[in-house]
Design a protein around this motif. Structure first.
Motif, PDB file in Angstrom:
ATOM      1  N   GLY A 192      30.909  37.086  27.017  1.00  0.00           N
ATOM      2  CA  GLY A 192      31.187  36.049  27.788  1.00  0.00           C
ATOM      3  C   GLY A 192      32.186  35.250  27.304  1.00  0.00           C
ATOM      4  O   GLY A 192      32.560  33.849  27.919  1.00  0.00           O
ATOM      5  N   ILE A 193      33.131  35.531  26.316  1.00  0.00           N
ATOM      6  CA  ILE A 193      34.205  34.958  25.932  1.00  0.00           C
ATOM      7  C   ILE A 193      35.544  35.454  26.186  1.00  0.00           C
ATOM      8  O   ILE A 193      36.025  36.685  25.977  1.00  0.00           O
ATOM      9  N   TYR A 194      36.020  35.115  27.593  1.00  0.00           N
ATOM     10  CA  TYR A 194      36.939  35.800  28.375  1.00  0.00           C
ATOM     11  C   TYR A 194      37.997  34.929  28.756  1.00  0.00           C
ATOM     12  O   TYR A 194      37.787  33.877  28.991  1.00  0.00           O
ATOM     13  N   HIS A 195      39.009  35.378  28.714  1.00  0.00           N
ATOM     14  CA  HIS A 195      40.509  34.621  29.006  1.00  0.00           C
ATOM     15  C   HIS A 195      41.203  35.562  29.986  1.00  0.00           C
ATOM     16  O   HIS A 195      41.441  36.687  29.341  1.00  0.00           O
ATOM     17  N   ILE A 196      41.244  35.070  31.190  1.00  0.00           N
ATOM     18  CA  ILE A 196      41.939  35.878  32.134  1.00  0.00           C
ATOM     19  C   ILE A 196      43.534  35.539  31.815  1.00  0.00           C
ATOM     20  O   ILE A 196      44.062  34.797  31.922  1.00  0.00           O
ATOM     21  N   LEU A 197      43.970  36.694  31.675  1.00  0.00           N
ATOM     22  CA  LEU A 197      45.660  36.834  31.342  1.00  0.00           C
ATOM     23  C   LEU A 197      46.470  36.848  32.752  1.00  0.00           C
ATOM     24  O   LEU A 197      47.383  36.534  32.661  1.00  0.00           O
ATOM     25  N   GLY A 198      45.851  37.865  33.684  1.00  0.00           N
ATOM     26  CA  GLY A 198      46.560  38.224  34.592  1.00  0.00           C
ATOM     27  C   GLY A 198      45.597  38.637  35.850  1.00  0.00           C
ATOM     28  O   GLY A 198      44.468  39.144  35.426  1.00  0.00           O
ATOM     29  N   GLN A 199      46.050  38.529  37.423  1.00  0.00           N
ATOM     30  CA  GLN A 199      44.811  39.105  38.053  1.00  0.00           C
ATOM     31  C   GLN A 199      46.082  39.418  39.304  1.00  0.00           C
ATOM     32  O   GLN A 199      46.940  38.812  39.470  1.00  0.00           O
ATOM     33  N   SER A 200      45.365  39.999  40.329  1.00  0.00           N
ATOM     34  CA  SER A 200      45.811  40.282  41.426  1.00  0.00           C
ATOM     35  C   SER A 200      45.993  38.996  42.499  1.00  0.00           C
ATOM     36  O   SER A 200      45.062  38.110  42.475  1.00  0.00           O
ATOM     37  N   LEU A 201      47.337  38.811  43.104  1.00  0.00           N
ATOM     38  CA  LEU A 201      47.565  37.717  43.977  1.00  0.00           C
ATOM     39  C   LEU A 201      47.285  38.011  45.305  1.00  0.00           C
ATOM     40  O   LEU A 201      47.116  36.954  46.283  1.00  0.00           O
ATOM     41  N   ASP A 202      47.058  39.213  45.736  1.00  0.00           N
ATOM     42  CA  ASP A 202      46.877  39.582  47.089  1.00  0.00           C
ATOM     43  C   ASP A 202      45.959  40.785  47.146  1.00  0.00           C
ATOM     44  O   ASP A 202      44.679  40.434  46.546  1.00  0.00           O
ATOM     45  N   ASP A 203      46.328  41.877  47.566  1.00  0.00           N
ATOM     46  CA  ASP A 203      45.457  43.136  47.283  1.00  0.00           C
ATOM     47  C   ASP A 203      44.959  43.594  46.041  1.00  0.00           C
ATOM     48  O   ASP A 203      45.916  43.689  45.198  1.00  0.00           O
ATOM     49  N   ALA A 204      44.036  43.904  45.641  1.00  0.00           N
ATOM     50  CA  ALA A 204      43.581  44.621  44.384  1.00  0.00           C
ATOM     51  C   ALA A 204      44.077  46.236  44.366  1.00  0.00           C
ATOM     52  O   ALA A 204      44.375  46.527  45.571  1.00  0.00           O
ATOM     53  N   ALA A 205      44.181  46.620  43.309  1.00  0.00           N
ATOM     54  CA  ALA A 205      44.699  48.117  43.377  1.00  0.00           C
ATOM     55  C   ALA A 205      43.909  49.005  44.116  1.00  0.00           C
ATOM     56  O   ALA A 205      44.309  49.924  44.925  1.00  0.00           O
ATOM     57  N   GLY A 206      42.482  49.021  43.936  1.00  0.00           N
ATOM     58  CA  GLY A 206      41.693  49.698  45.124  1.00  0.00           C
ATOM     59  C   GLY A 206      41.699  49.533  46.351  1.00  0.00           C
ATOM     60  O   GLY A 206      41.790  50.433  47.040  1.00  0.00           O
ATOM     61  N   GLU A 207      41.867  48.413  46.795  1.00  0.00           N
ATOM     62  CA  GLU A 207      42.111  47.990  48.167  1.00  0.00           C
ATOM     63  C   GLU A 207      43.280  48.665  48.724  1.00  0.00           C
ATOM     64  O   GLU A 207      43.593  49.165  49.798  1.00  0.00           O
ATOM     65  N   ALA A 208      44.496  48.726  47.894  1.00  0.00           N
ATOM     66  CA  ALA A 208      45.743  49.316  48.074  1.00  0.00           C
ATOM     67  C   ALA A 208      45.642  50.741  48.468  1.00  0.00           C
ATOM     68  O   ALA A 208      46.187  51.311  49.222  1.00  0.00           O
ATOM     69  N   PHE A 209      44.953  51.466  47.408  1.00  0.00           N
ATOM     70  CA  PHE A 209      44.454  52.755  47.648  1.00  0.00           C
ATOM     71  C   PHE A 209      43.850  53.141  48.884  1.00  0.00           C
ATOM     72  O   PHE A 209      44.180  53.940  49.679  1.00  0.00           O
TER      73      PHE A 209
END
Length: 345
Positions: free
Chosen positions: A149-166
């Motif tokens: 529960g102690i989570y700090h988002i450092l970075g994330q996809s701005l558009d397609d996720a990697a799996g979606e790109a695959f």
């Protein structure tokens, strides 16, 4: 505490029984790949209907496999988001109804928290704190994890996720759905140096991801090298698949190393459907070991959506005293860093 876990966020019905003392007692999964394959992707209405058909028989089967009766279940955990709203509602309604009928507490679990904690089901789980790479069809995130529960988002996809790109690259090459395994299999026949694809957003600071440009670059390459047919010849298609896979894997690896350096941590957890990719595991393990770090993965059957991860996460939260009221709540969008921590930071 013995918990029944229910996962129905997308196109897989996962059920499991987890015991805080005995560990994972039983789990089963029904995949809808066959239902959606002809459409090249998940059809939400069909997914919801299939969950309705499969969920109760699967619960009965898993309880039997765990040698457990309803009277021995101490709590219910179900995925309440993020995901497809119709699919989520099936699991939420069934979980909430069973909890009421059995008079036990219930809790909705964040789907990505389930993935993040899936490696905890292994014999040698990671210790906190660590960096988590959550990489799936719907999400690509780097998270600093200091505890449940102690989570700090450092970075994330701005558009397609990697799996979606695959999946989209596989569709361009006329490969089967889901695209990740299909691309990986074709890439084995390719020559890695034949094409050089971009490593998006690695030439600038930051930990966010973007794969839409890589997807466009892949399409342009296919169009450029196709012959009389709609697609390039078999070897060129394999070379393109190889170049695409390497570009995604290099991008993920570069960002993971950057996150570890930024935080000073040496421990990486990789979870989600794309974490089953063997080439990704090979490269990440090699690079993390070079900096004297550790990398942890869930077993392959727990990389994709499953009930075991939800049962485990639910057990931890129920043991900490968290539970929900009778309201039926599904959250198709749900920021993970808004979750309640189990311990103080």
């Amino acid at each position: 505490m013995r918990v029944l876990g229910i996962e129905t966020s997308c196109d897989e019905t996962g059920i499991a029984v987890y015991d805080s003392n005995g560990g994972l007692l039983a789990h089963d999964l029904y995949s809808q790949i066959g239902v959606h394959a002809e459409y090249g992707g998940v059809v939400p209405e069909l997914a919801s209907r299939d969950h309705v058909r499969k969920i109760l028989p699967l619960i009965k089967q898993v309880l039997s496999d765990a040698n457990t009766t309803a009277k021995e279940i101490d709590g219910l955990a179900y995925t309440s988001g993020p995901g497809l709203i119709g699919a989520l509602m099936v699991g939420v309604c069934v979980g909430r109804a069973l909890a009421y009928a059995w008079q036990v507490p219930a809790i909705g679990i964040h789907h990505m928290e389930g993935h993040l904690l899936a490696p905890m089901l292994e014999e040698s789980p990671p210790a906190f704190p660590f960096i988590a790479l959550l990489v799936s069809g719907g999400h690509t995130q780097l998270v600093e994890v200091k505890g449940v529960g102690i989570y700090h988002i450092l970075g994330q996809s701005l558009d397609d996720a990697a799996g979606e790109a695959f999946d989209k690259a596989a569709k361009m090459l006329d490969l089967d759905y889901p695209g990740g395994p299909a691309i990986a299999e074709l890439a084995k026949k390719g020559v890695a140096e034949k094409f050089k694809f971009p490593r998006p957003m690695t030439d600038r600071p930051g930990l966010d991801f973007s794969f839409s440009g890589l997807k466009t670059f892949t399409l342009n390459t296919i169009v450029k090298y196709r012959g009389d047919d709609v697609l390039p010849d078999d070897q060129t298609s394999a070379d393109i698949a190889c170049a695409f896979e390497e570009a995604v894997i290099d991008t993920l690896t570069i960002k993971c190393l950057r996150a570890l350096k930024q935080t000073g941590l040496k421990r990486l957890v990789v979870a989600g459907g794309v974490s089953a990719n063997e080439r990704l595991r090979e490269k990440l393990t090699e690079r993390i070991h070079k900096i004297n770090g550790e990398v942890f993965y869930a077993r392959h059957e727990f990389c994709t959506d499953n009930g075991a991860m939800i049962a485990y996460a639910g057990c931890q939260r129920l043991l900490a005293g968290y539970h929900e009221d009778l309201a039926v709540t599904a959250k198709p969008r749900w920021p993970m860093d808004n979750l309640m921590p189990l311990t103080e930071e």
